[in-house]
Design a protein around this motif. Structure first.
Motif, PDB file in Angstrom:
ATOM      1  N   GLU A 530      -7.935 -59.420   1.674  1.00  0.00           N
ATOM      2  CA  GLU A 530      -7.219 -60.690   1.627  1.00  0.00           C
ATOM      3  C   GLU A 530      -7.960 -61.722   0.782  1.00  0.00           C
ATOM      4  O   GLU A 530      -7.355 -62.433  -0.018  1.00  0.00           O
ATOM      5  N   ASN A 531      -9.296 -61.800   0.938  1.00  0.00           N
ATOM      6  CA  ASN A 531     -10.058 -62.815   0.203  1.00  0.00           C
ATOM      7  C   ASN A 531      -9.964 -62.587  -1.303  1.00  0.00           C
ATOM      8  O   ASN A 531      -9.734 -63.516  -2.080  1.00  0.00           O
ATOM      9  N   TRP A 534      -6.473 -63.472  -2.441  1.00  0.00           N
ATOM     10  CA  TRP A 534      -6.252 -64.928  -2.519  1.00  0.00           C
ATOM     11  C   TRP A 534      -6.875 -65.508  -3.785  1.00  0.00           C
ATOM     12  O   TRP A 534      -6.271 -66.329  -4.476  1.00  0.00           O
ATOM     13  N   GLN A 538      -4.728 -67.172  -6.978  1.00  0.00           N
ATOM     14  CA  GLN A 538      -4.978 -68.505  -7.522  1.00  0.00           C
ATOM     15  C   GLN A 538      -5.342 -68.449  -9.004  1.00  0.00           C
ATOM     16  O   GLN A 538      -4.916 -69.284  -9.789  1.00  0.00           O
ATOM     17  N   ASN A 558       0.102 -64.863   8.200  1.00  0.00           N
ATOM     18  CA  ASN A 558      -0.728 -66.032   7.873  1.00  0.00           C
ATOM     19  C   ASN A 558      -1.043 -66.070   6.380  1.00  0.00           C
ATOM     20  O   ASN A 558      -1.087 -67.128   5.762  1.00  0.00           O
ATOM     21  N   PHE A 559      -1.284 -64.885   5.795  1.00  0.00           N
ATOM     22  CA  PHE A 559      -1.572 -64.845   4.363  1.00  0.00           C
ATOM     23  C   PHE A 559      -0.357 -65.309   3.555  1.00  0.00           C
ATOM     24  O   PHE A 559      -0.486 -66.038   2.574  1.00  0.00           O
ATOM     25  N   CYS A 560       0.824 -64.892   4.001  1.00  0.00           N
ATOM     26  CA  CYS A 560       2.051 -65.313   3.311  1.00  0.00           C
ATOM     27  C   CYS A 560       2.227 -66.831   3.422  1.00  0.00           C
ATOM     28  O   CYS A 560       2.577 -67.511   2.450  1.00  0.00           O
ATOM     29  N   GLU A 561       1.992 -67.381   4.618  1.00  0.00           N
ATOM     30  CA  GLU A 561       2.097 -68.832   4.795  1.00  0.00           C
ATOM     31  C   GLU A 561       1.059 -69.571   3.957  1.00  0.00           C
ATOM     32  O   GLU A 561       1.314 -70.662   3.434  1.00  0.00           O
ATOM     33  N   LYS A 562      -0.110 -68.949   3.799  1.00  0.00           N
ATOM     34  CA  LYS A 562      -1.156 -69.547   2.980  1.00  0.00           C
ATOM     35  C   LYS A 562      -0.707 -69.654   1.516  1.00  0.00           C
ATOM     36  O   LYS A 562      -0.963 -70.654   0.838  1.00  0.00           O
ATOM     37  N   ASP A 565       1.895 -72.533   1.267  1.00  0.00           N
ATOM     38  CA  ASP A 565       1.382 -73.892   1.427  1.00  0.00           C
ATOM     39  C   ASP A 565       0.670 -74.394   0.182  1.00  0.00           C
ATOM     40  O   ASP A 565       0.515 -75.604   0.007  1.00  0.00           O
ATOM     41  N   ALA A 566       0.182 -73.495  -0.672  1.00  0.00           N
ATOM     42  CA  ALA A 566      -0.547 -73.912  -1.869  1.00  0.00           C
ATOM     43  C   ALA A 566       0.436 -74.195  -2.990  1.00  0.00           C
ATOM     44  O   ALA A 566       1.378 -73.419  -3.228  1.00  0.00           O
ATOM     45  N   SER A 570       3.117 -71.400  -4.382  1.00  0.00           N
ATOM     46  CA  SER A 570       4.253 -71.575  -3.470  1.00  0.00           C
ATOM     47  C   SER A 570       5.509 -70.869  -3.951  1.00  0.00           C
ATOM     48  O   SER A 570       6.379 -70.523  -3.156  1.00  0.00           O
TER      49      SER A 570
END
Length: 716
Positions: A530-531, A534, A538, A558-562, A565-566, A570
């Motif tokens: 995941e890290n 992510w 970005q 949670n990863f999808c929501e993360k 939110d960015a 998004s």
């Protein structure tokens, strides 16, 4: 003398050719050493060089590389493989030197390290080596313990060759303890395994051991039969040391049987082979045995005894032809008395010794020729030394002139390059200044937004909700990407029509399958967790993300929501893979704003088509979004993409009239990296950063010109 000279040259050629494979092996090992390999690779290379140099008669080089291996062990004491390699090599080195007591502690230390990394194929071999060393030190009880442990290891691994070696070792241990019947059983078991293994040398050793066991039991006929089989095998394989030892054992067997004639026959053959192989220890043992046989003989004449004594004495004569002549004289004496079997035996020994003498003479001739060549070469070198010095001086002078010419050429090229670069910079700055002069430096009232049919939409002055500023959010930490790498990534994206897909999965097989499925139609980026996913999302801002939610350290939702939110990520559609196909899990994934939910196992073609459809739908949404931006906005409408575009338009509205406001300044003002802004605009508008900025300026310029052409009418 002519044929002797030709023979010497031929021998020299054969000697050099025979040395080439060993030299090639040494050269290849030195090449491996010169490469920067792992410590374990270096330890293997140092170990091989140590043993090769020792076998080649170069003890100084062998000790040097053994010391290098010891230094490597000192630097990597926690690496058991390197430690075991060092101690095994040191043990073999001292064993070959004949210092068995010095070798034994190293072998036992190697065994301890091998025990820590078991299973290891060298473990059983090391047990076998330690057992053989104890046997050579006349310690059969300890030898039997190690041989038994080695046998158990080889039986567990199914190594038949190792089992045969261990059984023979146990047989030799029992011979030392005079347990002849038990020893014979182990030898028989080892011999049966040789029907499968088919190791000729090992079969010869087993037969010799069985012969000793039968001799100890008093079964001399059976013992002699096994010795004869071993002798025939050694002669067929041309193993001179083994044949010599077997002949000596036969001589001692017949000495024990009180048959001095047969004992003398085999001992004389063994003596000739000992002389051929240059084994002085065996020569002394055979001479001693011959002396005992000669004193115990009940038959024979004084003349025969004198001839045998001449053979023994000739082994120490300075004339190398004395020993062959002594055997030939003895063979003639037997032939005259019609003892043809004895005559044939001695004549065979004469022929072997005569070949050895010729080889020694040829080697001496070769060394003399080599020394003469070295002397002549030294004389020629001294004559040409002055001429070579003059040539070298001229070459150095020519190199100096060439260097000066190269310096001048480089200086001229540098001046031309700098001049061209300055002219190019001046041309670009002038062009940019001329373009900026076309746009007035005054702000004009902003009319209501309307679609112009091309370019970016003109913002509407009608009231609307305050846009969500990009700079107001916590800025995502951009990845550590160099400016040149970011520029290359943008250039690659501009020249390629393929969409970018980010695949996140820690299962290597799953990653490989998805990458293989998608790479023919899309540009793929892979991440193992995941890290990493992510950070790459970005940095690269892909067109779509595929994630295996069960492999992530955190929940996939949670990863999808993360991502949602960015601001940068998004807009990216997300496809989730899972082996849990329950409806509740699907609902949770879709609630987290996932665009697609695929159950495993999946069909690769289905995955590719779904990705293709989602990206095609996003292309349609991009056109709809552009049309929405071109229309007046409702005061209550708001979404992340619209807020993002409003923030960019505000930046352009404030600074587009600046002469130095270009794509780089626009990127800096947005608070994003170059690749992030480029990929975000590509995803929303289908345009790069530079194209978006140019279209906005062009649209603004047209708007200003249209405003200037509107006639101003007052009240009448």
């Amino acid at each position: 003398m002519r044929w002797l000279l030709c023979f010497s040259v031929l021998f020299a050629f054969c000697s050099v050719y025979g040395q080439k494979p060993a030299q090639r092996r040494i050269d290849s090992l030195h090449h491996v050493t010169s490469l920067a390999g792992t410590p374990y690779t270096l330890s293997n290379t140092y170990a091989q060089l140590t043993l090769v140099y020792q076998a080649g008669g170069r003890p100084d080089s062998a000790r040097h590389y053994l010391g290098m291996l010891g230094n490597l062990f000192a630097d990597n004491r926690k690496d058991h493989k390197i430690a075991s390699r060092y101690f095994m090599t040191a043990g073999l080195y001292f064993q070959r030197q004949g210092d068995l007591r010095e070798a034994l502690p190293y072998m036992i230390s190697a065994l301890e390290y091998l025990d820590a990394i078991e299973p290891d194929p060298s473990y059983g071999e090391q047990l076998l080596t330690i057992g053989n060393t104890h046997l050579s030190l006349r310690n059969p009880v300890s030898a039997a313990d190690y041989h038994s442990r080695a046998l158990r290891v080889f039986e567990r691994s199914g190594n038949l060759r190792g089992q045969s070696l261990s059984l023979r070792g146990l047989g030799m241990d029992l011979l030392e303890q005079e347990e002849y019947r038990e020893a014979e059983k182990y030898f028989q078991s080892a011999l049966r395994l040789q029907d499968v293994v088919k190791d000729a040398r090992e079969t010869l050793a087993i037969r010799s051991g069985m012969a000793k066991a039968y001799a100890g039991m008093g079964r001399y006929e059976t013992s002699a039969d096994f010795y004869q089989r071993a002798l025939s095998q050694a002669e067929a394989m041309k193993l001179t040391p083994e044949a010599m030892k077997t002949l000596y054992s036969l001589g001692m067997l017949y000495t024990a049987r009180k048959d001095p004639e047969q004992a003398k026959r085999y001992l004389l053959q063994a003596l000739s082979l000992a002389y051929v192989s240059g084994d002085s220890v065996m020569m002394n043992r055979i001479k001693t045995s011959l002396a005992v046989v000669s004193t115990s003989r009940r038959r024979g004449t004084d003349a025969e005894k004198t001839l045998v004594d001449n053979v023994v004495a000739a082994t120490t004569a300075t004339n190398v032809r004395s020993l062959p002549d002594a055997y030939y004289t003895l063979a003639q004496w037997y032939a005259e008395r019609k003892q043809y079997e004895k005559a044939f035996t001695q004549l065979h020994a004469y022929l072997q010794l005569n070949d050895t003498v010729h080889r020694k003479e040829a080697l001496a001739q070769y060394r003399e020729l080599e020394a003469r060549y070295a002397r002549n070469k030294e004389a020629d070198d001294s004559l040409t030394l002055t001429a070579e010095n003059q040539v070298q001086a001229l070459e150095r002078e020519l190199q100096g002139l060439t260097a000066q010419r190269n310096y001048l050429t480089a200086a001229v090229l540098l001046v031309v390059l700098l001049t061209g670069l300055g002219a190019l910079l001046y041309y670009r700055r002038s062009t940019r200044a001329r373009k900026s002069e076309k746009i007035p430096d005054t702000k004009v009232p902003t009319p209501r937004a309307r679609a112009t049919g091309q370019g970016a939409p003109v913002p509407s002055p009608s009231p609307r909700p305050a846009p969500r500023s990009v700079a107001a959010e916590p800025k995502p930490v951009p990845p550590a990407v160099a400016t040149l790498e970011a520029a290359l990534a943008v250039q690659d994206d501009e020249t390629s029509d393929q969409a970018v897909v980010l695949v996140i999965a820690d299962n290597a097989a799953m990653r490989s399958l998805m990458e293989k499925t998608l790479k023919t139609q899309f540009r793929t980026i892979v991440a193992t967790n995941e890290n990493s996913g992510w950070e790459k999302a970005q940095a690269q801002v892909p067109d779509l993300v595929i994630t295996d939610i069960e492999t992530l350290p955190a929940d996939g939702n949670n990863f999808c929501e993360k991502l949602r939110d960015a601001t940068i990520t998004s807009h990216i559609p997300v496809v989730m893979l899972t082996a849990n196909a329950e409806q509740e899990n699907k609902a949770q994934g879709l609630q987290a704003d996932a665009d697609e939910y695929i159950s495993k196992p999946f069909v690769p073609e289905e995955l590719r088509l779904r990705v293709q459809n989602i990206i095609a739908q996003r292309e349609n949404l991009r056109h709809a979004f552009n049309q929405q931006l071109a229309q007046p906005r409702d005061i209550f409408s708001s979404d992340p993409e619209s807020d993002f575009m409003d923030s960019l338009l505000e930046i352009l509205e404030e600074r587009y009239t600046e002469a130095t406001f270009d794509a780089e300044a626009f990127t800096t003002a947005s608070g994003l990296s170059r690749i992030q802004l480029h990929r975000k605009l590509k995803a929303l508008t289908g345009k790069s950063t530079r194209e978006f900025l140019q279209d906005f300026k062009h649209t603004r310029s047209q708007q200003v010109q249209a405003t200037d052409r509107v006639p101003i009418t007052g009240d009448r």
